[in-house]
Design an enzyme around this catalytic site. Structure first.
Site, PDB file in Angstrom:
ATOM      1  N   TYR A   1       6.987  -9.513   8.482  1.00 25.80           N
ATOM      2  CA  TYR A   1       5.719  -9.751   9.177  1.00 25.80           C
ATOM      3  C   TYR A   1       4.624  -9.030   8.424  1.00 25.80           C
ATOM      4  O   TYR A   1       4.787  -7.877   8.018  1.00 25.80           O
ATOM      5  CB  TYR A   1       5.800  -9.219  10.613  1.00 25.80           C
ATOM      6  CG  TYR A   1       4.501  -9.338  11.385  1.00 25.80           C
ATOM      7  CD1 TYR A   1       4.024 -10.579  11.803  1.00 25.80           C
ATOM      8  CD2 TYR A   1       3.751  -8.208  11.700  1.00 25.80           C
ATOM      9  CE1 TYR A   1       2.831 -10.684  12.514  1.00 25.80           C
ATOM     10  CE2 TYR A   1       2.561  -8.305  12.415  1.00 25.80           C
ATOM     11  CZ  TYR A   1       2.104  -9.552  12.816  1.00 25.80           C
ATOM     12  OH  TYR A   1       0.929  -9.651  13.527  1.00 25.80           O
TER      13      TYR A   1
ATOM     14  N   LYS B   1      -1.500   1.559   9.837  1.00 31.44           N
ATOM     15  CA  LYS B   1      -0.757   2.388  10.782  1.00 31.44           C
ATOM     16  C   LYS B   1      -0.928   3.899  10.536  1.00 31.44           C
ATOM     17  O   LYS B   1      -1.937   4.447  10.925  1.00 31.44           O
ATOM     18  CB  LYS B   1       0.706   1.953  10.811  1.00 31.44           C
ATOM     19  CG  LYS B   1       0.799   0.490  11.312  1.00 31.44           C
ATOM     20  CD  LYS B   1       2.150  -0.002  11.734  1.00 31.44           C
ATOM     21  CE  LYS B   1       1.975  -1.325  12.480  1.00 31.44           C
ATOM     22  NZ  LYS B   1       2.709  -2.456  11.937  1.00 31.44           N
TER      23      LYS B   1
ATOM     24  N   ASP C   1       4.106  -4.687   1.126  1.00 32.93           N
ATOM     25  CA  ASP C   1       3.373  -4.431   2.358  1.00 32.93           C
ATOM     26  C   ASP C   1       3.979  -3.182   2.993  1.00 32.93           C
ATOM     27  O   ASP C   1       5.021  -3.227   3.639  1.00 32.93           O
ATOM     28  CB  ASP C   1       3.485  -5.641   3.293  1.00 32.93           C
ATOM     29  CG  ASP C   1       2.772  -5.394   4.613  1.00 32.93           C
ATOM     30  OD1 ASP C   1       2.200  -4.301   4.790  1.00 32.93           O
ATOM     31  OD2 ASP C   1       2.805  -6.303   5.468  1.00 32.93           O
TER      32      ASP C   1
END
Ligand SMILES: *Cc1c(COP(=O)(O)O)cnc(C)c1O
Length: 430
Positions: free
Chosen positions: A144, A267, A239
């Site tokens: 994702y 994050k 990523d």
């Protein structure tokens, strides 16, 4: 455990927001229950609006590596609040955070801050396409990368399928540029490169997959991906929105000693505040406006309060000791969960990299999950029952089989011990 106030809050929220939430996973549908509403976080604990206390393994889906309400982070934010919330002008704080990232993440010589992980990956793809003049990308099944159009594609279960959009509203013409292959399968990736010579701009992947549950890269896999990209003139994008400053200070690329062309972050680098970043070599980043032709901008990019929170967080992480502690706690939790599975005679496997961990329900004990298709269809219902059993006992897991649980520096040995005891009971009840 009463959920009276959470239930009322959810009824109201459902009238206001689709599914009652502002991000779908929070609705807890895949585990068959309604969400609890958070009132307060404190270290490794979250209290809901009914005053139930939970040991928290959600960690806001990754950012809260220091736990909730860490004093140094709050102090840094407070100091910035008195100076200003947002300027639309550069601040020195951005360079301080940027320099710390450059110091620790091997693949980043220069970077650009954005406001979310989605923006980071979207911009990284634009950079790769702008730099190569190619339009197709390869993504991995089960990875994702946020909700941008090109990345909401995972394709069917075939080894190499042309992209089908996973979401209504994504044009087929956009999805067609996204090629998909299974994680941990270099041959399938090689076949995609062979089938589309000179057309592939980039491969984007999570170097440790966390969004299908924790799936570590097989030995040599990441190196193989980077080599394939190099051979075919494509760019590799790691990523690291989840893994950056999580599996090691320098992310998965430092942990596995392999440097991609482009890295995305998010994050943890915001310490719980909205942020994202993408970075690469100095020369590749010269492709970005105003130095180069690839346009990318943002009103809140590098927001001073987010940057202050991120900087305070990274300074603590860089100070030392935390990753060893997280490894120790992670190891203890893994061993305890494995023993709990055995004691309850439940088939499953526990996969972990550092403080990211997932208990997968499988059909045979110990069968490892190496790619998305290895997760059996039966896992979802079993995980749902397990999730509910843990929540009733005061332990909050991320609400899906396909998520990583996050251990924070605020978790204690006793917390891990209590989690294992609860897991024995919850697994015994399955
Ligand atoms: C969370 C995540 C994203 C998306 O970040 P947002 O801030 O939610 O947009 C992208 N990639 C990975 C690997 C993630 O875990």
């Amino acid at each position: 455990m009463s959920h009276k106030h959470s239930d009322a809050a959810f009824s109201r929220a459902k009238r206001l927001f689709p599914g009652g939430v502002n991000s779908p996973a929070r609705a807890c549908r895949s585990v068959g229950c309604d969400p609890v509403f958070a009132a307060k976080g404190d270290g490794a604990w979250v209290t809901d609006v009914d005053n139930n206390r939970y040991l928290d393994y959600v960690g806001a889906f990754g950012p809260m590596i220091l736990g909730h309400g860490r004093q140094e982070v709050l102090d840094a934010m407070r100091a910035q609040l008195t100076h200003g919330l947002s300027f639309g002008m550069p601040t020195e704080l951005e360079s301080e955070l940027g320099a710390l990232i450059v110091e620790h993440v091997p693949g980043i010589e220069r970077l650009r801050f954005v406001s979310s992980g989605t923006e980071a990956t979207m911009s990284a793809l634009r950079l790769a396409r702008g730099a190569t003049g190619r339009s197709k990308i390869i993504k991995l099944e089960g990875c994702y990368h946020g909700h941008a159009d090109h990345l909401l594609v995972k394709a069917g279960s075939g080894a190499m399928t042309l992209g089908q959009p996973d979401s209504a509203g994504v044009p087929g013409t956009v999805a067609r540029d996204t090629l998909v292959c299974p994680f941990n399968d270099l041959e399938a990736m090689q076949a995609l490169f062979d089938a589309h010579p000179g057309e592939i701009a980039a491969v984007i992947l999570e170097p440790v997959a966390g969004n299908m549950g924790v799936v570590p890269p097989e030995p040599g896999y990441l190196q193989g991906v980077v080599a394939l990209c190099k051979k075919h003139g494509a760019l590799s994008i790691f990523d690291e929105v989840m893994t950056g400053f999580r599996v090691a200070l320098g992310g998965a690329q430092a942990r596995y000693h392999v440097t991609p062309d482009i890295t995305t972050l998010g994050k943890i680098i915001g310490g719980g505040m909205p942020i994202g970043a993408y970075g690469a070599s100095s020369s590749l980043m010269a492709t970005i406006a105003p130095e180069g032709p690839v346009y990318q901008a943002g009103t809140n990019s590098g927001n001073p309060v987010s940057v202050a929170a991120g900087l305070a967080t990274l300074k603590i992480l860089a100070h030392g000791g935390i990753y060893e502690r997280l490894e120790h706690l992670g190891k203890a939790l893994q061993r305890g969960l494995e023993e709990a599975l055995a004691a309850a005679s439940v088939a499953g496997t526990v996969q972990r990299v550092g403080s990211m961990i997932t208990l997968f329900f499988t059909e045979q004990t110990g069968r490892r999950i190496k790619q998305l298709d290895d997760v059996p269809a039966s896992a979802k219902a079993r995980f749902g029952a397990f999730f509910r059993g843990m929540r009733e006992r005061g332990f909050l897991l991320p609400p899906s089989q396909y998520e990583a649980w996050f251990i924070s520096a605020a978790h204690s040995d006793d917390d891990i011990g209590a989690t294992i005891i609860a897991a024995r009971q919850a697994l015994g009840d399955l």
